[in-house]
Write an enzyme that holds these catalytic residues in place. Structure first.
Site, mmCIF file in Angstrom:
data_model
loop_
_atom_site.group_PDB
_atom_site.id
_atom_site.type_symbol
_atom_site.label_atom_id
_atom_site.label_comp_id
_atom_site.label_asym_id
_atom_site.label_seq_id
_atom_site.Cartn_x
_atom_site.Cartn_y
_atom_site.Cartn_z
ATOM 1 N N HIS A 250 26.392 6.567 -28.048
ATOM 2 C CA HIS A 250 24.992 7.023 -27.961
ATOM 3 C C HIS A 250 24.819 8.267 -28.812
ATOM 4 C CE1 HIS A 250 26.478 10.144 -25.254
ATOM 5 N NE2 HIS A 250 27.031 9.210 -24.491
ATOM 6 N N HIS B 142 13.804 13.141 -21.859
ATOM 7 C CA HIS B 142 13.864 12.880 -23.301
ATOM 8 C C HIS B 142 12.547 13.423 -23.827
ATOM 9 C CE1 HIS B 142 16.843 9.400 -22.355
ATOM 10 N NE2 HIS B 142 17.425 10.576 -22.375
ATOM 11 N N HIS C 175 19.282 15.352 -27.346
ATOM 12 C CA HIS C 175 17.833 15.121 -27.465
ATOM 13 C C HIS C 175 17.098 16.361 -26.998
ATOM 14 C CE1 HIS C 175 17.905 14.512 -23.072
ATOM 15 N NE2 HIS C 175 18.988 13.785 -23.266
ATOM 16 N N HIS D 99 23.443 3.867 -18.491
ATOM 17 C CA HIS D 99 22.315 4.161 -17.589
ATOM 18 C C HIS D 99 22.526 3.511 -16.215
ATOM 19 C CE1 HIS D 99 19.456 5.272 -21.127
ATOM 20 N NE2 HIS D 99 20.307 6.218 -20.833
ATOM 21 N N GLU E 190 25.592 16.227 -25.599
ATOM 22 C CA GLU E 190 26.228 15.360 -24.614
ATOM 23 C C GLU E 190 27.129 14.295 -25.222
ATOM 24 O OE1 GLU E 190 23.434 12.523 -22.786
ATOM 25 O OE2 GLU E 190 21.817 13.640 -23.733
ATOM 26 N N TYR F 192 33.579 6.051 -24.109
ATOM 27 C CA TYR F 192 33.515 4.976 -23.118
ATOM 28 C C TYR F 192 34.426 3.852 -23.593
ATOM 29 C CZ TYR F 192 29.415 7.833 -22.503
ATOM 30 O OH TYR F 192 28.584 8.927 -22.363
ATOM 31 N N ASP G 140 25.499 12.077 -13.938
ATOM 32 C CA ASP G 140 24.467 12.583 -14.850
ATOM 33 C C ASP G 140 23.238 12.797 -13.988
ATOM 34 O OD1 ASP G 140 22.459 12.961 -16.716
ATOM 35 O OD2 ASP G 140 23.180 11.395 -18.081
ATOM 36 N N GLU H 270 27.633 17.036 -20.560
ATOM 37 C CA GLU H 270 26.285 17.307 -21.081
ATOM 38 C C GLU H 270 25.779 18.661 -20.589
ATOM 39 O OE1 GLU H 270 23.265 14.512 -19.712
ATOM 40 O OE2 GLU H 270 21.961 15.084 -21.384
ATOM 41 N N ASP I 158 0.814 -1.221 0.000
ATOM 42 C CA ASP I 158 0.000 0.000 0.000
ATOM 43 C C ASP I 158 0.850 1.276 0.000
ATOM 44 O OD1 ASP I 158 0.984 -0.294 2.494
ATOM 45 O OD2 ASP I 158 -0.917 -0.022 3.556
ATOM 46 N N ASP J 76 19.185 18.327 -17.376
ATOM 47 C CA ASP J 76 19.850 17.050 -17.688
ATOM 48 C C ASP J 76 21.332 17.338 -17.931
ATOM 49 O OD1 ASP J 76 20.561 14.529 -18.511
ATOM 50 O OD2 ASP J 76 19.470 14.601 -20.417
ATOM 51 N N ARG K 190 31.605 11.744 -20.086
ATOM 52 C CA ARG K 190 30.503 12.408 -20.800
ATOM 53 C C ARG K 190 30.397 13.819 -20.240
ATOM 54 N NH1 ARG K 190 26.897 8.907 -20.264
ATOM 55 N NH2 ARG K 190 25.465 9.575 -18.616
HETATM 56 N N1 GLY Z 1 20.100 11.522 -18.420
HETATM 57 C C1 GLY Z 1 19.785 10.807 -19.584
HETATM 58 C C2 GLY Z 1 20.378 11.394 -20.776
HETATM 59 O O1 GLY Z 1 21.367 12.099 -20.668
HETATM 60 O O2 GLY Z 1 19.894 11.271 -21.860
HETATM 61 MN MN MN Z 2 21.889 13.076 -18.930
HETATM 62 MN MN MN Z 3 20.600 13.687 -21.892
#
Ligand code: GLY
Ligand code: MN
Ligand code: MN
Length: 449
Positions: free
Chosen positions: A359, A370, A363, A252, A396, A400, A269, A419, A41, A280, A417
């Site tokens: 990647h 996203h 975005h 992720h 970003e 890697y 991140d 971003e 619950d 982000d 990374r």
């Molecule tokens: N935090 C997810 C991305 O950078 O797309």
């Molecule tokens: Mn991110």
């Molecule tokens: Mn992102």
């Protein structure tokens, strides 16, 4: 309490703009999110459906927004449009246990809809709003329970032909129209996103000042979440990624449960959600506060590619142009570092950096991390759309290198990374990410204190 920082008149204007895209004699149904059970619950922290929120500003679960565009032929007897909200009724006993509710009476006033009903009235009244309409617009398939409710309404109408009832003969997905609107941010939305970025950038700075060997990744995460909430952003926009060492190479990674070690990089991140809008941001820095030579070389390469990609952003440009620039910088740099071998021109035309840059470059960003909005622009969906003032995106790039990769061991297990969040302006861009240290000198200075 109304949690939004966007003026309610802006929500009214959004509904009017959506109604303007709807065909005559149509009705649109936009449901709120449901609460999601965590265990038995207890529920997860409630997250409103972003399309519903965008159009209503309403923060409770289970509600439904109905937008009606009447047949102009009936304009003598009916209003041209109607905006209707169904929401939970006031209930003193439920409210003592689970918290306050706005209730239909107050919702009508505070959220500036033409009419508000309680959910108890939904089954009886909703079919009447759909009755006689030519077109029904909703996000079929998004919520199974809601699909069932809509189909039950349609059955009622189809079964009532003798009483003069009729169901729409066309069902249209409403999402495309809402998402096109969401893609271009208003001044008020931009102000919120700017602030979400300031808070989030400061959280990254705080993490840099705090991180040290022996801490668990989640202890650094705790600093970030504290900085968000202490500055008005109650929650993170998405599960924060706090990955030390090889964990930085897991895109992720959200376990965040390992111990930080001197000599490793730490990739974070994390972005706050403020008034529904996401930041982000990613930063990567050494646990011990000093980049070694290999780490610095990889870091500066990612940084160079990010800056070069950001500088392409302006109205009329697009993601393909930014990608081309980023890929060229990364491929050339990896070649110079000995991480790619062969003929440089061929490597560039083959986008050889994709071996380590696994990647996308960025975005859309907004109410969702996203965010919604088509990335293509022509009917055949085969041409990247041009940037327009008011769009917000992430840039970003990352590299890697697997811990087992067949490269010099100084590169093995490194993940970097960087971003930032970029707004397209009338003349170019504005980098919203202003408070998170980004150059090696700035990062090392924060960590030295
Ligand atoms: N935090 C997810 C991305 O950078 O797309
Ligand atoms: Mn991110
Ligand atoms: Mn992102």
């Amino acid at each position: 309490m109304i949690h939004t920082r966007i003026d309610m008149h802006e929500f009214v204007a959004r509904r009017a703009a959506l109604l303007a895209t709807m065909p005559d004699n149509s009705v649109a149904l936009i449901p709120a999110a449901k609460e999601v059970t965590r265990s038995r619950d207890t529920e997860y922290l409630f997250c409103q459906d972003k399309d519903f929120y965008y159009l209503s500003g309403f923060h409770e679960p289970d509600a439904l927004l109905v937008l009606v565009k009447n047949d102009p032929a009936l304009s003598m007897t009916e209003a041209a449009t109607e905006t209707v909200l169904f929401c939970r009724d006031k209930d003193p006993e439920q409210e003592v246990w689970h918290g306050r509710r706005v209730g239909a009476e107050q919702a009508e006033i505070q959220f500036k809809v033409d009419l508000a009903y309680t959910l108890d009235e939904l089954e009886q009244i909703l079919p009447m709003y759909i009755n006689g309409k030519q077109t029904l617009l909703f996000a079929q398939g998004a919520q199974a329970e809601f699909d069932n409710l809509v189909f039950a309404c349609l059955e009622v109408l189809r079964g009532g032909a003798k009483q003069g009832l009729s169901a729409p003969n066309t069902i249209v997905d409403i999402r495309d129209s809402i998402h096109e609107m969401r893609l271009i941010k208003s001044d008020a939305e931009i102000a919120v996103m700017r602030e979400a970025n300031v808070i989030s950038g400061n959280a990254h700075k705080r993490a840099m000042a705090f991180a040290a060997q022996g801490q668990f990744e989640y202890q650094v995460e705790a600093e970030i979440l504290h900085e968000f909430a202490a500055n008005g952003a109650r929650a993170a926009a998405y599960g924060s990624i706090v990955g030390g060492g090889e964990n930085a190479t897991i895109l992720h990674y959200t376990d965040n449960d390992e111990v930080l070690v001197d000599g490793d990089l730490l990739l974070i991140d994390a972005g706050a959600e403020l008034s529904g809008y996401a930041a982000d941001i990613t930063r990567t820095f050494p646990v011990d506060g000093k980049f070694n030579e290999a780490q610095a070389a990889l870091y500066n390469l990612v940084l160079e590619s990010q800056i070069a990609a950001i500088e392409t952003i302006k109205p009329g440009s697009n993601f393909a142009i930014a990608n081309k620039v980023a890929n060229e910088v990364l491929t050339k740099g990896l070649y110079e570092l000995g991480l790619l071998t062969g003929e440089l021109d061929t490597l560039i035309s083959d986008k050889a950096c994709k071996k380590y840059f696994i990647h996308g470059l960025g975005h859309w960003l907004g109410l969702d991390v996203h965010d919604v909005g088509d990335y293509q622009m022509d009917e055949n969906k085969n041409q990247l759309r041009s940037f327009k003032a008011g769009m917000v995106m992430t840039i970003e790039p990352g590299l890697y290198i697997d811990a087992e990769a067949d490269v010099d061991e100084k590169w093995q297990g490194l993940g970097v990374r960087i971003e930032d969040n970029i707004l397209v302006t009338e003349t170019g861009y504005e980098n919203l990410t202003t408070t998170a240290p980004k150059t090696i000198a700035d990062i090392e200075a924060v960590m030295a204190k």
